[in-house]
Write an enzyme that holds these catalytic residues in place. Structure first.
Site, PDB file in Angstrom:
ATOM      1  N   CYS A 194      -1.272   0.788   7.479  1.00 56.74           N
ATOM      2  CA  CYS A 194      -2.720   0.539   7.660  1.00 56.74           C
ATOM      3  C   CYS A 194      -3.181  -0.715   6.912  1.00 56.74           C
ATOM      4  O   CYS A 194      -3.521  -1.726   7.529  1.00 56.74           O
ATOM      5  CB  CYS A 194      -3.539   1.736   7.201  1.00 56.74           C
ATOM      6  SG  CYS A 194      -3.237   3.231   8.166  1.00 56.74           S
ATOM      7  N   ARG A 195      -3.210  -0.656   5.574  1.00 61.11           N
ATOM      8  CA  ARG A 195      -3.838  -1.742   4.815  1.00 61.11           C
ATOM      9  C   ARG A 195      -2.948  -2.950   4.612  1.00 61.11           C
ATOM     10  O   ARG A 195      -3.356  -4.087   4.893  1.00 61.11           O
ATOM     11  CB  ARG A 195      -4.281  -1.208   3.432  1.00 61.11           C
ATOM     12  CG  ARG A 195      -5.425  -0.216   3.509  1.00 61.11           C
ATOM     13  CD  ARG A 195      -5.595   0.530   2.197  1.00 61.11           C
ATOM     14  NE  ARG A 195      -4.481   1.431   1.942  1.00 61.11           N
ATOM     15  CZ  ARG A 195      -4.296   2.154   0.854  1.00 61.11           C
ATOM     16  NH1 ARG A 195      -5.179   2.055  -0.129  1.00 61.11           N
ATOM     17  NH2 ARG A 195      -3.270   2.954   0.726  1.00 61.11           N
ATOM     18  N   SER A 196      -1.745  -2.748   4.077  1.00 58.22           N
ATOM     19  CA  SER A 196      -0.918  -3.928   3.737  1.00 58.22           C
ATOM     20  C   SER A 196      -0.457  -4.731   4.965  1.00 58.22           C
ATOM     21  O   SER A 196      -0.355  -5.959   4.857  1.00 58.22           O
ATOM     22  CB  SER A 196       0.249  -3.567   2.807  1.00 58.22           C
ATOM     23  OG  SER A 196       1.117  -2.639   3.386  1.00 58.22           O
ATOM     24  N   ASN A 239       2.394   1.347   4.321  1.00 55.41           N
ATOM     25  CA  ASN A 239       2.691   0.056   4.976  1.00 55.41           C
ATOM     26  C   ASN A 239       2.438   0.106   6.482  1.00 55.41           C
ATOM     27  O   ASN A 239       3.139  -0.543   7.264  1.00 55.41           O
ATOM     28  CB  ASN A 239       4.135  -0.420   4.683  1.00 55.41           C
ATOM     29  CG  ASN A 239       4.418  -1.868   5.067  1.00 55.41           C
ATOM     30  OD1 ASN A 239       5.545  -2.195   5.425  1.00 55.41           O
ATOM     31  ND2 ASN A 239       3.432  -2.736   5.029  1.00 55.41           N
ATOM     32  N   CYS A 294       0.870  -1.181   0.000  1.00 55.17           N
ATOM     33  CA  CYS A 294       0.000   0.000   0.000  1.00 55.17           C
ATOM     34  C   CYS A 294       0.903   1.226   0.000  1.00 55.17           C
ATOM     35  O   CYS A 294       2.076   1.138  -0.390  1.00 55.17           O
ATOM     36  CB  CYS A 294      -0.984  -0.024   1.163  1.00 55.17           C
ATOM     37  SG  CYS A 294      -0.205  -0.054   2.800  1.00 55.17           S
ATOM     38  N   ASP A 302      -8.068   3.779   1.286  1.00 56.44           N
ATOM     39  CA  ASP A 302      -7.111   4.178   2.318  1.00 56.44           C
ATOM     40  C   ASP A 302      -7.870   4.688   3.548  1.00 56.44           C
ATOM     41  O   ASP A 302      -8.566   5.700   3.461  1.00 56.44           O
ATOM     42  CB  ASP A 302      -6.230   5.286   1.730  1.00 56.44           C
ATOM     43  CG  ASP A 302      -5.109   5.681   2.660  1.00 56.44           C
ATOM     44  OD1 ASP A 302      -5.139   5.294   3.846  1.00 56.44           O
ATOM     45  OD2 ASP A 302      -4.198   6.384   2.193  1.00 56.44           O
TER      46      ASP A 302
HETATM   47  P1  4NP Z   1      -1.687   2.759   4.181  1.00 55.45           P
HETATM   48  O1  4NP Z   1      -2.268   4.138   4.769  1.00 55.45           O
HETATM   49  O2  4NP Z   1      -1.168   3.091   2.794  1.00 55.45           O
HETATM   50  O3  4NP Z   1      -2.862   1.861   4.145  1.00 55.45           O
HETATM   51  O4  4NP Z   1      -0.594   2.327   5.121  1.00 55.45           O
HETATM   52  C1  4NP Z   1      -1.505   5.316   4.864  1.00 55.45           C
HETATM   53  C2  4NP Z   1      -0.620   5.483   5.895  1.00 55.45           C
HETATM   54  C3  4NP Z   1       0.092   6.648   6.013  1.00 55.45           C
HETATM   55  C4  4NP Z   1      -0.065   7.639   5.075  1.00 55.45           C
HETATM   56  C5  4NP Z   1      -0.955   7.474   4.031  1.00 55.45           C
HETATM   57  C6  4NP Z   1      -1.665   6.300   3.923  1.00 55.45           C
HETATM   58  N1  4NP Z   1       0.674   8.872   5.200  1.00 55.45           N
HETATM   59  O5  4NP Z   1       0.408   9.777   4.407  1.00 55.45           O
HETATM   60  O6  4NP Z   1       1.521   8.970   6.086  1.00 55.45           O
END
Ligand code: 4NP
Length: 151
Positions: free
Chosen positions: A13-15, A11, A8, A124
């Site tokens: 939240c989702r993955s 790395n 994602c 997201d």
């Molecule tokens: P992820 O979510 O891609 O599912 O891990 C996010 C985590 C952090 C950020 C964006 C999306 N960020 O902008 O820091």
């Protein structure tokens, strides 16, 4: 041995949830020996961090422990080390493909497209409320089950 990398943006939240859920389904199917599983982010801002507390909490509520996972950025060598790189949304897939070396071993797919044939993003949940994490959890759980059935 099929090797699968979930990717994602951050790395956190989702993955990490996808990694934990896929590992859980693999263990339940008694297929642990068959797989190498990891996750990564296209961005490196959170490298070395544990998963987002909201991802840890939703996983914990369903009996899955992801506290030991640490974020890392997608590496060029991942394209040689993994058979399958599954991006959580279309933007992730676009970024992954841009970084894929010519002749790479890894096949890159949108996660839900690989899992059940739908051209659907795993949204997201980072800037939303807890409902987002609950929805993402169930989407990922069903998707991981379908994906495992294909491997
Ligand atoms: P992820 O979510 O891609 O599912 O891990 C996010 C985590 C952090 C950020 C964006 C999306 N960020 O902008 O820091």
């Amino acid at each position: 041995m099929p090797s699968v990398l979930f990717v994602c943006l951050g790395n956190i939240c989702r993955s990490p949830l996808a990694e934990g859920l896929f590992r859980h389904h693999v263990e339940k199917a008694r297929r642990t020996e068959e797989f190498h599983i990891d996750s990564a982010g296209t961005g490196g801002w959170h490298a070395g961090d544990p998963p987002d507390p909201r991802s840890i909490e939703i996983a914990r509520r369903y009996g899955i422990d992801i506290t030991g996972q640490r974020a890392r950025q997608l590496l060029t060598r991942d394209f040689e080390d993994y058979d399958l790189i599954l991006g959580m949304d279309r933007s992730n897939v676009q970024t992954i493909l841009q970084r894929s070396p010519v002749g790479a071993r890894a096949k890159v797919h949108l996660f839900l497209k690989f899992a059940d044939g739908t051209e659907t993003d795993v949204p997201d949940p980072y800037y939303g409320g807890p409902d987002g994490f609950e929805n993402v959890y169930h989407t990922l759980s069903a998707g991981c089950m379908s994906a495992l059935g294909k491997l």
